[in-house]
Design a protein around this motif. Structure first.
Motif, short mmCIF file in Angstrom:
data_model
loop_
_atom_site.label_atom_id
_atom_site.label_comp_id
_atom_site.label_asym_id
_atom_site.label_seq_id
_atom_site.Cartn_x
_atom_site.Cartn_y
_atom_site.Cartn_z
N LEU A 1 0.83 -1.20 0.00
CA LEU A 1 0.00 0.00 0.00
C LEU A 1 0.86 1.26 0.00
O LEU A 1 0.59 2.21 -0.74
CB LEU A 1 -0.93 0.01 1.21
CG LEU A 1 -2.04 -1.05 1.25
CD1 LEU A 1 -2.82 -0.94 2.55
CD2 LEU A 1 -2.95 -0.95 0.05
N ALA A 2 1.90 1.27 0.83
CA ALA A 2 2.78 2.44 0.90
C ALA A 2 3.51 2.67 -0.41
O ALA A 2 3.61 3.80 -0.90
CB ALA A 2 3.76 2.28 2.05
N ASP B 1 -0.76 -5.32 11.90
CA ASP B 1 -0.85 -6.37 10.89
C ASP B 1 -2.32 -6.68 10.65
O ASP B 1 -2.88 -7.60 11.24
CB ASP B 1 -0.09 -7.61 11.36
CG ASP B 1 -0.05 -8.70 10.31
OD1 ASP B 1 -0.55 -8.49 9.18
OD2 ASP B 1 0.47 -9.79 10.63
N VAL B 2 -2.96 -5.89 9.80
CA VAL B 2 -4.40 -6.06 9.58
C VAL B 2 -4.72 -7.37 8.87
O VAL B 2 -5.83 -7.88 8.99
CB VAL B 2 -5.03 -4.86 8.84
CG1 VAL B 2 -4.84 -3.59 9.63
CG2 VAL B 2 -4.51 -4.72 7.43
N ALA B 3 -3.76 -7.92 8.15
CA ALA B 3 -3.99 -9.19 7.46
C ALA B 3 -4.26 -10.31 8.46
O ALA B 3 -4.93 -11.29 8.13
CB ALA B 3 -2.80 -9.55 6.58
N GLU C 1 -13.78 -9.51 5.23
CA GLU C 1 -14.45 -8.20 5.14
C GLU C 1 -13.79 -7.20 6.09
O GLU C 1 -13.61 -6.03 5.73
CB GLU C 1 -15.93 -8.33 5.47
CG GLU C 1 -16.75 -8.88 4.33
CD GLU C 1 -18.24 -8.83 4.62
OE1 GLU C 1 -18.70 -7.88 5.27
OE2 GLU C 1 -18.93 -9.77 4.17
N LYS C 2 -13.45 -7.64 7.27
CA LYS C 2 -12.78 -6.76 8.24
C LYS C 2 -11.40 -6.36 7.73
O LYS C 2 -11.02 -5.20 7.82
CB LYS C 2 -12.67 -7.45 9.59
CG LYS C 2 -12.08 -6.57 10.66
CD LYS C 2 -12.09 -7.24 12.02
CE LYS C 2 -11.54 -6.28 13.06
NZ LYS C 2 -11.56 -6.84 14.40
N ALA D 1 -7.72 -2.41 5.57
CA ALA D 1 -6.73 -2.07 4.53
C ALA D 1 -7.04 -0.72 3.90
O ALA D 1 -6.13 0.08 3.65
CB ALA D 1 -6.69 -3.16 3.46
N ILE D 2 -8.31 -0.43 3.68
CA ILE D 2 -8.69 0.88 3.13
C ILE D 2 -8.36 1.98 4.13
O ILE D 2 -7.80 3.02 3.76
CB ILE D 2 -10.19 0.90 2.73
CG1 ILE D 2 -10.40 0.01 1.51
CG2 ILE D 2 -10.67 2.32 2.46
CD1 ILE D 2 -11.85 -0.26 1.17
#
Length: 164
Positions: free
Chosen positions: A20-21, A112-114, A120-121, A126-127
């Motif tokens: 993303l970065a 670490d959102v993964a 869905e979460k 990630a957004i």
């Protein structure tokens, strides 16, 4: 500094945060930056995380055209010399290699959102992460990198870590 400032983003798996970065800086940088990303050897994902792809698509940002790669690829003497290394994963910061050219570095710790599990979460998180990174990177690209005291730039880069 050279015509293009090379910036490396580091996260553990090089599948979501650093992707993303990298994509965001490439989008915002108007050709002033060469954005790269990498992860910890032996911890890499097999592919870019679907939530990263979804977040970048929703923001109309191009997806980097490489598979997750380890930091040894970017730490070789023949690799592009980075002016900046931004670590997005606190666990990797003390294990990274010596980067050629002694680039300025900063830790911009993101969760670490993964690992959140529910797709869905993870997609929603990630957004949110993409927009948080975008706010920091908009300020970063506005810094006067040419002809400025290197210590001041290093300080500004590290101060961006404390944005909410």
């Amino acid at each position: 500094m050279s015509k293009h400032s090379v910036v490396i983003f580091v996260s553990q798996r090089n599948s979501l945060r650093s992707i993303l970065a990298q994509a965001c800086l490439a989008h915002l940088g108007s050709g002033r930056f060469l954005a790269l990303s990498c992860g910890w050897p032996g911890m890499l994902a097999d592919a870019i995380h679907p939530a990263a792809i979804g977040a970048l698509n929703s923001a109309s940002m191009p997806i980097p055209n490489h598979r997750p790669r380890d930091w040894n690829d970017l730490a070789r003497p023949s690799a592009a010399r980075a002016e900046f290394v931004i670590t997005l994963d606190e666990t990797t910061s003390s294990f990274q290699p010596r980067w050629p050219g002694q680039p300025d570095s900063a830790l911009w710790a993101f969760p670490d959102v993964a690992a959140a599990g529910d797709p869905e979460k993870v997609a929603h998180l990630a957004i949110q992460m993409l927009y948080a990174l975008r706010r920091r990177l908009e300020l970063f690209v506005s810094l006067p990198l040419q002809g400025t005291d290197r210590a001041a730039i290093r300080s500004d880069l590290r101060d961006l870590a404390h944005m909410r």
